[in-house]
Write a protein that holds these residues in place. Sequence first.
Motif, short mmCIF file in Angstrom:
data_model
loop_
_atom_site.label_atom_id
_atom_site.label_comp_id
_atom_site.label_asym_id
_atom_site.label_seq_id
_atom_site.Cartn_x
_atom_site.Cartn_y
_atom_site.Cartn_z
N UNK A 97 0.81 -1.22 0.00
CA UNK A 97 0.00 0.00 0.00
C UNK A 97 0.85 1.27 0.00
N UNK A 98 1.74 1.42 0.99
CA UNK A 98 2.53 2.66 1.09
C UNK A 98 3.41 2.88 -0.15
N UNK A 99 4.16 1.86 -0.63
CA UNK A 99 4.98 2.09 -1.82
C UNK A 99 4.17 2.46 -3.06
N UNK A 100 2.89 2.08 -3.10
CA UNK A 100 2.07 2.37 -4.27
C UNK A 100 1.57 3.81 -4.29
N UNK A 101 1.70 4.51 -3.16
CA UNK A 101 1.23 5.89 -3.07
C UNK A 101 2.35 6.83 -3.50
N UNK A 102 2.18 7.52 -4.64
CA UNK A 102 3.23 8.38 -5.18
C UNK A 102 3.57 9.54 -4.26
N UNK A 108 7.12 9.27 0.19
CA UNK A 108 8.53 9.07 -0.14
C UNK A 108 9.08 7.87 0.62
N UNK A 109 10.33 7.52 0.31
CA UNK A 109 10.99 6.41 1.01
C UNK A 109 11.15 6.75 2.49
N UNK A 110 11.30 8.04 2.80
CA UNK A 110 11.42 8.46 4.20
C UNK A 110 10.11 8.23 4.95
N UNK A 111 8.99 8.47 4.26
CA UNK A 111 7.69 8.23 4.87
C UNK A 111 7.51 6.75 5.19
N UNK A 112 7.91 5.90 4.24
CA UNK A 112 7.81 4.45 4.45
C UNK A 112 8.64 4.03 5.66
N UNK A 113 9.87 4.55 5.76
CA UNK A 113 10.73 4.21 6.89
C UNK A 113 10.12 4.69 8.21
N UNK A 114 9.46 5.85 8.17
CA UNK A 114 8.82 6.38 9.37
C UNK A 114 7.70 5.45 9.83
N UNK A 115 6.89 4.95 8.88
CA UNK A 115 5.81 4.02 9.22
C UNK A 115 6.39 2.72 9.77
N UNK A 116 7.44 2.23 9.12
CA UNK A 116 8.07 0.98 9.56
C UNK A 116 8.59 1.11 10.99
N UNK A 144 2.66 8.85 16.49
CA UNK A 144 1.22 8.68 16.60
C UNK A 144 0.55 8.83 15.24
N UNK A 145 1.00 9.81 14.46
CA UNK A 145 0.44 10.03 13.13
C UNK A 145 0.66 8.81 12.24
N UNK A 146 1.84 8.20 12.34
CA UNK A 146 2.14 7.01 11.54
C UNK A 146 1.23 5.85 11.94
N UNK A 147 1.03 5.68 13.24
CA UNK A 147 0.17 4.60 13.72
C UNK A 147 -1.28 4.83 13.27
#
Length: 238
Positions: free
Chosen positions: A22-27, A30-38, A91-94
């Motif tokens: 899901x996250x990688x499919x959202x243009x 960014x890769x930083x956002x994905x790392x933040x969620x992880x 919290x925002x990521x969760x």
Amino acid sequence: MKKATNESVIIARHINTFLNEYVPSQKTHSSHTLKSYQYALALYIEFLENKKGISTEKLCSECFCRTIIEEWLQWLMELRGCSPETCNNRLASLRVFLKYLGSREISLLYLYEEATRIQRKKEVRKKIKGMSKKAVQALLSVPNLSTKTGRRDLALMIIIYSTAARIDEILSLKTQQLNLDAQKPSVIIIGKGNKIRTLYLLPKAVVHLKKYLREFHGDNPNPGAYVFIQGTLEYMEK
């Protein structure tokens, strides 16, 4: 807490799909956002295991209730020394994950609704000091305008300066989002959470963008093409 073998499998599967599909499919992510969620999810799992004694095999909806999330935020501040700003980001990521989870499992949508009611930590506002005019001029003088890449980079830098948009928002721009011939030239930005906003352009930015579009996209740009491209009509990575 009740045994939750079936729920643990469902939640674990959705965590995997959320991070890897899901996250990688959202243009707009960014890769930083994905790392933040992880990282946020990894910290939450660590908290559940070490402080609540809940292993990943026992994950259930109750693990994501408001009370436990608030305990997690307190743990982040007191034991990990996280700042209020960092806690709010976690919290925002969760919340993003819980919203995704609720969209896939309607019976769990209430978890996201509960999470939205958690108050953010009070942050100390920092005074932002902008770049001086001399510094901006020095930065804009870096691209080599004798090369095609240099002219592209200058146009990219000018629109970033003109709009103050994020780099990933600019790189995901498509030509159909530009309104350069309007009375008030503007660009439509699609930001985080697919939020749309209109940003007006300075005259200098319009001139550079039009010149750039003619060189890289021709007289009739494809509306679905990315504005900033590499050698071919290929999406330009950060």
